[in-house]
Design an enzyme around this catalytic site. Structure first.
Site, PDB file in Angstrom:
ATOM      1  N   GLY A 117     -89.081  56.377  56.863  1.00 31.17           N
ATOM      2  CA  GLY A 117     -87.911  56.386  57.736  1.00 31.17           C
ATOM      3  C   GLY A 117     -88.127  55.444  58.900  1.00 31.17           C
ATOM      4  CB  CYS A 118     -86.668  55.433  62.279  1.00 31.00           C
ATOM      5  SG  CYS A 118     -86.764  54.506  63.818  1.00 31.00           S
ATOM      6  CG  PHE A 119     -90.685  51.054  62.862  1.00 28.59           C
ATOM      7  CD1 PHE A 119     -89.816  51.171  63.928  1.00 28.59           C
ATOM      8  CD2 PHE A 119     -90.809  49.812  62.259  1.00 28.59           C
ATOM      9  CE1 PHE A 119     -89.092  50.092  64.401  1.00 28.59           C
ATOM     10  CE2 PHE A 119     -90.093  48.715  62.728  1.00 28.59           C
ATOM     11  CZ  PHE A 119     -89.231  48.868  63.807  1.00 28.59           C
ATOM     12  CD1 TRP A 120     -88.947  52.581  66.983  1.00 30.51           C
ATOM     13  CD2 TRP A 120     -87.042  53.665  67.424  1.00 30.51           C
ATOM     14  NE1 TRP A 120     -88.024  51.649  67.367  1.00 30.51           N
ATOM     15  CE2 TRP A 120     -86.834  52.287  67.642  1.00 30.51           C
ATOM     16  CE3 TRP A 120     -85.981  54.532  67.633  1.00 30.51           C
ATOM     17  CZ2 TRP A 120     -85.620  51.755  68.074  1.00 30.51           C
ATOM     18  CZ3 TRP A 120     -84.775  54.011  68.060  1.00 30.51           C
ATOM     19  CH2 TRP A 120     -84.598  52.643  68.277  1.00 30.51           C
TER      20      TRP A 120
END
Length: 175
Positions: free
Chosen positions: A9-12
């Site tokens: 998913g989002c790397f954040w």
């Protein structure tokens, strides 16, 4: 030191979780698995490059076991969702593990098998050789710490961070 390249998913969110773990020396958000050299965030977001948002997690396996790094990965995202995580949709948000050698491939396959027991459903995590890894723009690095009140961080990252902190409390860095 060892490095695993993981996409979920989002790397954040991945970045935020792994920076919390004792034994993790570095986390670099970036892009891999695609065909375009040195892609930008904007280009990757189109879904046309084939890249996944990923993190390169460098850690000391004498401090935190390889299996814990991988089990955390499968705890913080849903590996049953194909090309998405929640509202983040597209191949850039796929669940993937990118190995550098046969030993990593075996470790990743074993972790995916454990995840199948953890999750009720088929794990769709891609396990593929690591190609070129491109670091994301500087503003993506350590995004959660720099933007703790940003809406996405509050709604999506905080629950994932809290889940891992609770499940892996013995590996969380001392404050």
């Amino acid at each position: 030191m060892e490095t695993f390249v993981l996409a979920g998913g989002c790397f954040w969110c991945l970045d935020a979780v792994y920076r919390d773990l004792d034994g993790v020396a570095d986390v670099v958000s970036g892009y891999t698995g695609g065909a375009v050299p040195d892609p930008s965030y904007e280009l990757v977001c189109t879904g046309s490059t084939g890249h996944a948002e990923a993190v390169a997690v460098t850690f000391d396996p004498d401090v935190i076991p390889r299996e814990v790094i991988l089990d955390v990965f499968f705890t913080l995202h849903d590996p049953r969702q194909l090309n998405r995580q929640g509202a983040d949709v597209g191949t850039q948000y796929r669940s993937a593990m990118f190995y550098t050698d046969d030993e990593q491939k075996v470790l990743f396959e074993a972790a995916a098998a454990r995840a199948a027991d953890m999750w009720d459903g088929t794990v769709v995590t891609q396990i593929a050789p690591l190609g070129e890894y491109f670091a994301a723009e500087e503003y993506h690095q350590d995004f959660f710490a720099k933007n703790p009140n940003q809406g996405y961080c509050l709604a999506v990252a905080v629950p994932k961070v809290n889940k891992v902190r609770k499940s892996y409390a013995e590996y969380i860095k001392a404050a």
